[in-house]
Design an enzyme around this catalytic site. Structure first.
Site, PDB file in Angstrom:
ATOM      1  N   GLY A  15       3.370  -1.657  -9.233  1.00 24.72           N
ATOM      2  CA  GLY A  15       2.444  -1.253 -10.279  1.00 24.72           C
ATOM      3  C   GLY A  15       1.537  -2.373 -10.744  1.00 24.72           C
ATOM      4  O   GLY A  15       0.346  -2.163 -11.015  1.00 24.72           O
ATOM      5  N   ASN A 105       9.695   5.072  -4.022  1.00 26.23           N
ATOM      6  CA  ASN A 105      10.387   5.258  -2.758  1.00 26.23           C
ATOM      7  C   ASN A 105      11.315   6.461  -2.805  1.00 26.23           C
ATOM      8  O   ASN A 105      11.847   6.806  -3.863  1.00 26.23           O
ATOM      9  CB  ASN A 105      11.223   4.012  -2.422  1.00 26.23           C
ATOM     10  CG  ASN A 105      10.376   2.871  -1.904  1.00 26.23           C
ATOM     11  OD1 ASN A 105       9.397   3.077  -1.205  1.00 26.23           O
ATOM     12  ND2 ASN A 105      10.750   1.642  -2.247  1.00 26.23           N
ATOM     13  N   LYS A 192       7.856   7.722   5.702  1.00 26.79           N
ATOM     14  CA  LYS A 192       8.149   6.455   5.016  1.00 26.79           C
ATOM     15  C   LYS A 192       9.639   6.122   5.117  1.00 26.79           C
ATOM     16  O   LYS A 192      10.019   4.944   5.225  1.00 26.79           O
ATOM     17  CB  LYS A 192       7.711   6.548   3.552  1.00 26.79           C
ATOM     18  CG  LYS A 192       7.984   5.275   2.733  1.00 26.79           C
ATOM     19  CD  LYS A 192       7.147   4.097   3.207  1.00 26.79           C
ATOM     20  CE  LYS A 192       7.570   2.777   2.570  1.00 26.79           C
ATOM     21  NZ  LYS A 192       7.407   2.725   1.123  1.00 26.79           N
TER      22      LYS A 192
END
Length: 315
Positions: A15, A105, A192
């Site tokens: 972030g 994630n 991912k």
């Protein structure tokens, strides 16, 4: 110049880096901080990066979400282990017509956020980046930086690219953040996980950086075997990942600056591990579809044991 305002929930390695890039472009960005608040107010955010280091100052920093303005786009960049805080953090900073980007994630995160805001206001995001927070207000970006974002629909149904997500991607691209758009968020999350499950998990279990996992023939075989299980799990959930994608991930990691994964850093600092989001949720989803994942199941149990032992009072 875009007039969209951004709120960053979780001003850490992810972030902090992406939010600083957006503000550097000239966008209106507001950062929620915890232990770094006073340091960042005084000295700003220091971003070290091979693409250009800079200090972001002044920073619109806040210690209390109630004092933040409501923004057009809220980026959730907290660790998933902190998502229990979102019912208090998210509503005050989101405009009535605003959207949320879940830049975390793992799998199965968007449904949790949909319990707080309408699912039609949620965008999922995955970042492929090597970045660490190395001190208060100090972020070190080592390599890569691309993100993939896609609209979320209930049960992860595919959805066409919308104008709003295209406009957000334009902001990111103009800020020097390469951004891909996906019509299938579930597929993007599984892709991912082809990287995240083996490297995050094995980095803890084997106490290794990415280059060490790649340089040992035995651990490399294990990485590939786990990657193939992830591809099989995705297939069981109607998400087809080409076989060559495995080699693409291996090639990227071979070229990558040697890197301690986020899970390994959390383990070393005795913080809770993102086991459920990254490994537990995908394991359960695939198992419900009848897919057997012996390597991933063992990795999950090993990590649960190590995390419990690592954070026990007498450790």
């Amino acid at each position: 110049m875009s007039t969209r305002s951004y709120a960053i929930l979780g001003t850490g390695a992810i972030g902090g880096f992406y939010g600083a890039k957006l503000q550097q472009l000239g966008l209106d960005v507001h950062f929620l901080l915890n232990s770094d608040y006073e340091q960042v107010c005084r000295q700003g955010l220091l971003i070290e990066s091979p693409t250009g280091s800079f200090t972001l100052f002044p920073v619109q920093a806040y210690h209390d979400p109630q004092k933040m303005p409501a923004c057009d786009v809220v980026i959730i960049a907290l660790k998933t282990t902190q998502n229990h805080l979102l019912p208090q953090l998210l509503p005050p900073v989101l405009k009535e017509d605003g959207v949320v980007i879940v830049l975390q994630n793992g799998l199965g995160i968007e449904p949790q956020v949909a319990e707080i805001v309408n699912s039609k206001r949620i965008i999922g995001g995955m970042c492929f980046i090597c970045s660490n927070k190395v001190g208060k207000g100090h972020i070190r970006h080592l390599d890569y930086g691309m993100i993939t974002i896609g609209e979320y629909q209930e049960n992860y149904q595919p959805i066409k690219i919308t104008p709003r997500i295209q406009k957000i991607a334009e902001d990111f691209n103009h800020a020097g953040i390469p951004t891909e758009l996906s019509e299938n968020l579930l597929l993007a999350r599984w892709k991912k996980l082809v990287w995240n499950i083996p490297y995050n998990g094995l980095s803890v279990v084997l106490n290794a950086k990415t280059d060490e996992l790649m340089n040992s023939p035995d651990s490399r075989i294990l990485v590939e075997e786990i990657m193939r299980e992830v591809v099989n799990a995705a297939k069981g959930c109607d998400c087809i990942i080409p076989e060559q994608f495995i080699q693409k991930m291996l090639n990227h990691t071979e070229k990558m600056t040697p890197y301690l994964t986020s899970m390994k850093l959390d383990y070393d600092r005795k913080r809770p591990l993102e086991i459920e989001a990254i490994i537990g949720n995908p394991l359960r989803m695939a198992t419900e579809k009848g897919v057997d994942l012996p390597h991933i199941a063992m990795l999950y149990r090993q990590l649960k044991f190590l995390d419990f032992k690592n954070r026990s009072p007498d450790s």
